[in-house]
Motif scaffolding. Structure first.
Motif, PDB file in Angstrom:
ATOM      1  N   VAL A   1      -2.713   6.932  10.663  1.00  0.00           N
ATOM      2  CA  VAL A   1      -3.239   6.028  11.684  1.00  0.00           C
ATOM      3  C   VAL A   1      -3.652   4.742  10.984  1.00  0.00           C
ATOM      4  O   VAL A   1      -4.444   4.774  10.032  1.00  0.00           O
ATOM      5  CB  VAL A   1      -4.434   6.636  12.442  1.00  0.00           C
ATOM      6  CG1 VAL A   1      -5.057   5.596  13.374  1.00  0.00           C
ATOM      7  CG2 VAL A   1      -3.993   7.852  13.250  1.00  0.00           C
ATOM      8  N   ALA A   2      -3.089   3.628  11.414  1.00  0.00           N
ATOM      9  CA  ALA A   2      -3.333   2.336  10.774  1.00  0.00           C
ATOM     10  C   ALA A   2      -3.098   2.428   9.262  1.00  0.00           C
ATOM     11  O   ALA A   2      -3.829   1.844   8.465  1.00  0.00           O
ATOM     12  CB  ALA A   2      -4.734   1.832  11.078  1.00  0.00           C
ATOM     13  N   GLY A   3      -2.077   3.190   8.893  1.00  0.00           N
ATOM     14  CA  GLY A   3      -1.703   3.329   7.489  1.00  0.00           C
ATOM     15  C   GLY A   3      -2.509   4.326   6.696  1.00  0.00           C
ATOM     16  O   GLY A   3      -2.178   4.623   5.536  1.00  0.00           O
ATOM     17  N   ASN A   4      -3.569   4.871   7.282  1.00  0.00           N
ATOM     18  CA  ASN A   4      -4.397   5.854   6.590  1.00  0.00           C
ATOM     19  C   ASN A   4      -3.879   7.259   6.857  1.00  0.00           C
ATOM     20  O   ASN A   4      -3.668   7.638   8.011  1.00  0.00           O
ATOM     21  CB  ASN A   4      -5.849   5.754   7.057  1.00  0.00           C
ATOM     22  CG  ASN A   4      -6.470   4.417   6.731  1.00  0.00           C
ATOM     23  OD1 ASN A   4      -6.345   3.930   5.611  1.00  0.00           O
ATOM     24  ND2 ASN A   4      -7.120   3.803   7.697  1.00  0.00           N
TER      25      ASN A   4
ATOM     26  N   ASP B   1       0.815  -1.217   0.000  1.00  0.00           N
ATOM     27  CA  ASP B   1       0.000   0.000   0.000  1.00  0.00           C
ATOM     28  C   ASP B   1       0.850   1.270   0.000  1.00  0.00           C
ATOM     29  O   ASP B   1       0.594   2.200  -0.770  1.00  0.00           O
ATOM     30  CB  ASP B   1      -0.935   0.024   1.216  1.00  0.00           C
ATOM     31  CG  ASP B   1      -1.996  -1.060   1.160  1.00  0.00           C
ATOM     32  OD1 ASP B   1      -2.344  -1.484   0.048  1.00  0.00           O
ATOM     33  OD2 ASP B   1      -2.468  -1.477   2.238  1.00  0.00           O
ATOM     34  N   THR B   2       1.859   1.314   0.881  1.00  0.00           N
ATOM     35  CA  THR B   2       2.566   2.580   1.103  1.00  0.00           C
ATOM     36  C   THR B   2       4.057   2.354   1.348  1.00  0.00           C
ATOM     37  O   THR B   2       4.439   1.439   2.079  1.00  0.00           O
ATOM     38  CB  THR B   2       1.978   3.318   2.331  1.00  0.00           C
ATOM     39  OG1 THR B   2       0.560   3.461   2.161  1.00  0.00           O
ATOM     40  CG2 THR B   2       2.601   4.693   2.505  1.00  0.00           C
TER      41      THR B   2
ATOM     42  N   ILE C   1     -13.416  10.098  11.928  1.00  0.00           N
ATOM     43  CA  ILE C   1     -12.233  10.841  11.488  1.00  0.00           C
ATOM     44  C   ILE C   1     -11.054   9.908  11.258  1.00  0.00           C
ATOM     45  O   ILE C   1     -10.184  10.177  10.417  1.00  0.00           O
ATOM     46  CB  ILE C   1     -11.888  11.929  12.519  1.00  0.00           C
ATOM     47  CG1 ILE C   1     -13.029  12.960  12.566  1.00  0.00           C
ATOM     48  CG2 ILE C   1     -10.572  12.630  12.201  1.00  0.00           C
ATOM     49  CD1 ILE C   1     -12.977  13.880  13.769  1.00  0.00           C
ATOM     50  N   GLY C   2     -11.009   8.801  11.994  1.00  0.00           N
ATOM     51  CA  GLY C   2      -9.959   7.807  11.781  1.00  0.00           C
ATOM     52  C   GLY C   2      -8.824   7.852  12.771  1.00  0.00           C
ATOM     53  O   GLY C   2      -7.764   7.272  12.525  1.00  0.00           O
ATOM     54  N   ILE C   3      -9.021   8.503  13.922  1.00  0.00           N
ATOM     55  CA  ILE C   3      -7.975   8.585  14.940  1.00  0.00           C
ATOM     56  C   ILE C   3      -8.240   7.534  16.020  1.00  0.00           C
ATOM     57  O   ILE C   3      -9.373   7.119  16.238  1.00  0.00           O
ATOM     58  CB  ILE C   3      -7.922  10.002  15.558  1.00  0.00           C
ATOM     59  CG1 ILE C   3      -6.653  10.192  16.395  1.00  0.00           C
ATOM     60  CG2 ILE C   3      -9.188  10.306  16.353  1.00  0.00           C
ATOM     61  CD1 ILE C   3      -6.444  11.633  16.860  1.00  0.00           C
ATOM     62  N   ARG C   4      -7.188   7.112  16.675  1.00  0.00           N
ATOM     63  CA  ARG C   4      -7.315   6.127  17.748  1.00  0.00           C
ATOM     64  C   ARG C   4      -7.695   6.845  19.048  1.00  0.00           C
ATOM     65  O   ARG C   4      -7.225   7.947  19.310  1.00  0.00           O
ATOM     66  CB  ARG C   4      -5.987   5.385  17.911  1.00  0.00           C
ATOM     67  CG  ARG C   4      -6.096   3.968  18.436  1.00  0.00           C
ATOM     68  CD  ARG C   4      -4.726   3.281  18.421  1.00  0.00           C
ATOM     69  NE  ARG C   4      -4.209   3.081  17.088  1.00  0.00           N
ATOM     70  CZ  ARG C   4      -4.544   2.088  16.276  1.00  0.00           C
ATOM     71  NH1 ARG C   4      -5.415   1.178  16.690  1.00  0.00           N
ATOM     72  NH2 ARG C   4      -4.011   1.975  15.069  1.00  0.00           N
TER      73      ARG C   4
ATOM     74  N   ASP D   1       0.894   3.743  12.852  1.00  0.00           N
ATOM     75  CA  ASP D   1       0.512   5.030  13.425  1.00  0.00           C
ATOM     76  C   ASP D   1       1.772   5.878  13.467  1.00  0.00           C
ATOM     77  O   ASP D   1       2.653   5.657  14.325  1.00  0.00           O
ATOM     78  CB  ASP D   1      -0.048   4.849  14.835  1.00  0.00           C
ATOM     79  CG  ASP D   1      -1.429   4.207  14.860  1.00  0.00           C
ATOM     80  OD1 ASP D   1      -1.819   3.602  13.847  1.00  0.00           O
ATOM     81  OD2 ASP D   1      -2.099   4.306  15.903  1.00  0.00           O
ATOM     82  N   LEU D   2       1.882   6.839  12.563  1.00  0.00           N
ATOM     83  CA  LEU D   2       3.152   7.510  12.310  1.00  0.00           C
ATOM     84  C   LEU D   2       2.980   9.012  12.175  1.00  0.00           C
ATOM     85  O   LEU D   2       1.908   9.504  11.796  1.00  0.00           O
ATOM     86  CB  LEU D   2       3.785   6.965  11.014  1.00  0.00           C
ATOM     87  CG  LEU D   2       3.975   5.445  10.937  1.00  0.00           C
ATOM     88  CD1 LEU D   2       4.281   5.032   9.504  1.00  0.00           C
ATOM     89  CD2 LEU D   2       5.073   4.993  11.888  1.00  0.00           C
TER      90      LEU D   2
END
Length: 443
Positions: free
Chosen positions: A411-414, A12-13, A149-152, A376-377
């Protein structure tokens, strides 16, 4: 006969970075690549090898950046961002009892919580935060916003013995917390624990109910503890013991406790929380602004106590800036310990990442850059004149960089932040909603 070149593996990335701070190992990698597939870090190798081995749908060339694990804000009150600057320069109990609690009583609602939380989440993502802990009401709405939103997030539904628009008494608060726990139990991003406000907000029987519920659900507890000297003196007057002794008496002082603030501690109390594996969340800027006291970071670290970092709420901080919190934490720890070597740059970064993950019990999936963990970066450019020259990128990150230099967050690659632009939030709509609440809340 000619042989065909080896076919590249599709992922993916690919994130090509000048520096990668793994956190579980102090020395940063130079000119390496993080390979991400299906949200997981699947490889970590030199850029030249990565280009030969992989092809990706998305490739990032971060030639002047340091990539770190996303920051974990281990304590806050997201919705209270709507009270940013509302009642500044006041001691804790005056701030709470005369300003915050009366206005929460008037205005608290699901919509207030949603707007304030989304404002907080936007600020946190732009500053490199990929996971936050939220001790507040209407946790269902906070969790739903975080998922959208996609945040933990770790939700800590507040438990009190006073009536609010969310619950009328302790049993109702516990029921709301249990509903939140089950609602997000299967979520890949959000989990929910218990958030009793403080020892002074609950009597012994009510604290015991929290412990029983936590045991039934097998979940953690987060609570403000030993925040101020006044809290200690009031406890001695009312209960003839210090707060830690009270919560120990009801069975709360265990490895499942996340104790926030902890500015007033004796040697015996620090030995006890080390023995019980209690987790501590340090909120240096809030403690300083409210003159609450100093968390004994050096003494806690010497006992190998898990020590995470939080911003507290923007109503008392007044921002949710984990990079600013890291710098403050490091410098304050040195001054309190009278030791310039205390809480060095690498240890400070660890506090804001892997220690936060350990505090929340999620260090098996996040908190460091390792193969097999969630991607998560956070990428931060270190190319400003104020950052140069770069001899130690982690030191520059802690002591010279600021959150405006964060360019990408995953977050989780997104990718939630790409080239400094939020990808999952309508910022114009959010700003309108916030200004609408500003008009309502204006004193």
């Amino acid at each position: 006969m000619l042989t065909s070149p080896q076919q590249k593996q599709s992922v993916d990335t690919l994130i090509h970075a000048k520096w990668i701070a793994r956190v579980n190992i102090d020395e940063p990698l130079i000119d390496h690549t993080i390979v991400v597939d299906q949200g997981i870090i699947v490889d970590l190798l030199p850029q030249t090898q990565a280009r030969q081995k992989y092809q990706a749908e998305s490739t990032y060339h971060l030639d002047e950046h340091i990539v770190t694990p996303g920051y974990i804000n281990a304590h806050g009150h997201a919705a209270m961002t709507l009270f940013r600057g509302y009642a500044d320069d006041l001691p804790l109990m005056t701030w709470l009892e005369d300003h915050i609690w009366p206005n929460e009583s008037r205005w608290l609602s699901a919509e207030f919580t949603r707007v304030g939380s989304e404002l907080a989440i936007a600020e946190m993502i732009r500053g490199g935060t990929t996971c936050f802990s939220d001790n507040y009401f209407f946790s269902h709405d906070v969790g739903s916003s975080a998922q959208k939103i996609g945040i933990r997030a770790q939700l800590c539904p507040t438990i009190l013995n006073i009536k609010t628009s969310w619950a009328n008494h302790v049993d109702e608060y516990l029921a709301q917390a249990e509903d939140s726990f089950h609602k997000f139990k299967s979520s890949p991003l959000v989990n929910s624990i218990l958030g009793p406000h403080s020892p002074y907000a609950l009597n012994d029987a009510e604290l015991s109910k929290v412990v029983t519920k936590a045991n039934d659900l097998d979940c953690m507890i987060q609570m403000h503890i030993h925040e101020t000297a006044e809290e200690i003196s009031n406890s001695l007057e009312q209960y003839y013991c210090r707060p830690i002794a009270r919560i120990d008496r009801v069975g709360m002082l265990t490895s499942k406790l996340q104790a926030v603030h902890m500015t007033q501690l004796t040697e015996h109390e620090m030995d006890l929380i080390a023995e019980r594996d209690v987790k501590v969340v340090h909120c240096p800027e809030s403690n300083l602004k409210l003159a609450s006291g100093f968390c004994p970071v050096s003494s806690l670290r010497a006992r190998d106590i898990t020590l995470a970092l939080g911003t507290d709420g923007a109503a008392s901080n007044n921002d949710l800036d984990m990079m600013g919190e890291m710098r403050c934490a490091s410098m304050l720890a040195k001054a309190v310990a009278n030791d310039a070597t205390e809480l060095n740059a690498a240890s400070t970064l660890r506090m804001a990442t892997l220690e936060g993950a350990k505090c929340m019990g999620i260090d098996d999936i996040v908190g460091s850059i390792e193969i097999g963990k969630q991607a998560d970066l956070c990428a931060t450019a270190l190319n400003e004149l104020a950052n140069l020259p770069v001899y130690n990128p982690i030191s520059q990150l802690i002591y010279t960089a600021n959150r405006d230099q964060v360019s990408h967050v995953w977050v989780a690659g997104n990718a939630l932040l790409k080239d400094k632009k939020l990808t999952t939030l309508d910022c114009d709509k959010l700003k309108q909603d916030v200004l609408h609440w500003q008009e309502k809340l204006a004193p």
